[in-house]
Design a protein around this motif. Structure first.
Motif, PDB file in Angstrom:
ATOM      1  N   MET A   1      53.562 -25.187  33.968  1.00  0.00           N
ATOM      2  CA  MET A   1      53.978 -24.947  32.595  1.00  0.00           C
ATOM      3  C   MET A   1      54.622 -23.577  32.457  1.00  0.00           C
ATOM      4  N   SER A   2      55.534 -23.482  31.554  1.00  0.00           N
ATOM      5  CA  SER A   2      56.182 -22.192  31.317  1.00  0.00           C
ATOM      6  C   SER A   2      55.466 -21.444  30.187  1.00  0.00           C
ATOM      7  N   GLU A   3      55.849 -20.223  30.018  1.00  0.00           N
ATOM      8  CA  GLU A   3      55.242 -19.409  28.954  1.00  0.00           C
ATOM      9  C   GLU A   3      55.486 -20.021  27.583  1.00  0.00           C
ATOM     10  N   ILE A   4      56.659 -20.557  27.373  1.00  0.00           N
ATOM     11  CA  ILE A   4      56.996 -21.133  26.077  1.00  0.00           C
ATOM     12  C   ILE A   4      56.132 -22.349  25.795  1.00  0.00           C
ATOM     13  N   ASP A   5      55.885 -23.169  26.815  1.00  0.00           N
ATOM     14  CA  ASP A   5      55.014 -24.331  26.627  1.00  0.00           C
ATOM     15  C   ASP A   5      53.592 -23.880  26.273  1.00  0.00           C
ATOM     16  N   ASP A   6      53.132 -22.812  26.923  1.00  0.00           N
ATOM     17  CA  ASP A   6      51.797 -22.286  26.621  1.00  0.00           C
ATOM     18  C   ASP A   6      51.727 -21.798  25.176  1.00  0.00           C
ATOM     19  N   GLY A  11      49.479 -21.296  20.797  1.00  0.00           N
ATOM     20  CA  GLY A  11      49.802 -20.311  19.766  1.00  0.00           C
ATOM     21  C   GLY A  11      49.920 -18.912  20.342  1.00  0.00           C
ATOM     22  N   MET A  12      50.326 -17.995  19.485  1.00  0.00           N
ATOM     23  CA  MET A  12      50.475 -16.600  19.917  1.00  0.00           C
ATOM     24  C   MET A  12      49.305 -15.779  19.395  1.00  0.00           C
ATOM     25  N   VAL A  13      48.871 -14.826  20.178  1.00  0.00           N
ATOM     26  CA  VAL A  13      47.789 -13.944  19.781  1.00  0.00           C
ATOM     27  C   VAL A  13      48.346 -12.526  19.745  1.00  0.00           C
TER      28      VAL A  13
END
Length: 61
Positions: A1-6, A11-13
């Motif tokens: 998985m890529s960072e964008i998929d994660d 979500g973003m923290v």
């Protein structure tokens, strides 16, 4: 998985803003430091102020 998929998946923290440092009782101005109050650090104005403080302290004895 890529960072964008994660990011999409979980979500973003964001980190919170750090709290300002609390005053821990330190003396910050030179006029309140013991050496300055007693005139021990050598400044002419500090010695003069120390003399006035001493006179004021002895005024009602």
């Amino acid at each position: 998985m890529s960072e964008i998929d994660d990011i999409i998946e979980s979500g973003m923290v964001f980190r919170g803003v750090s709290k300002p440092k609390s005053d821990d009782g330190k003396v910050k101005t030179k006029a309140k430091k013991k050496k300055y109050i007693t005139g021990a650090h050598g400044s002419g104005s500090a010695k003069q102020k120390a003399k006035y403080r001493q006179q004021r302290a002895n005024r009602h004895k």
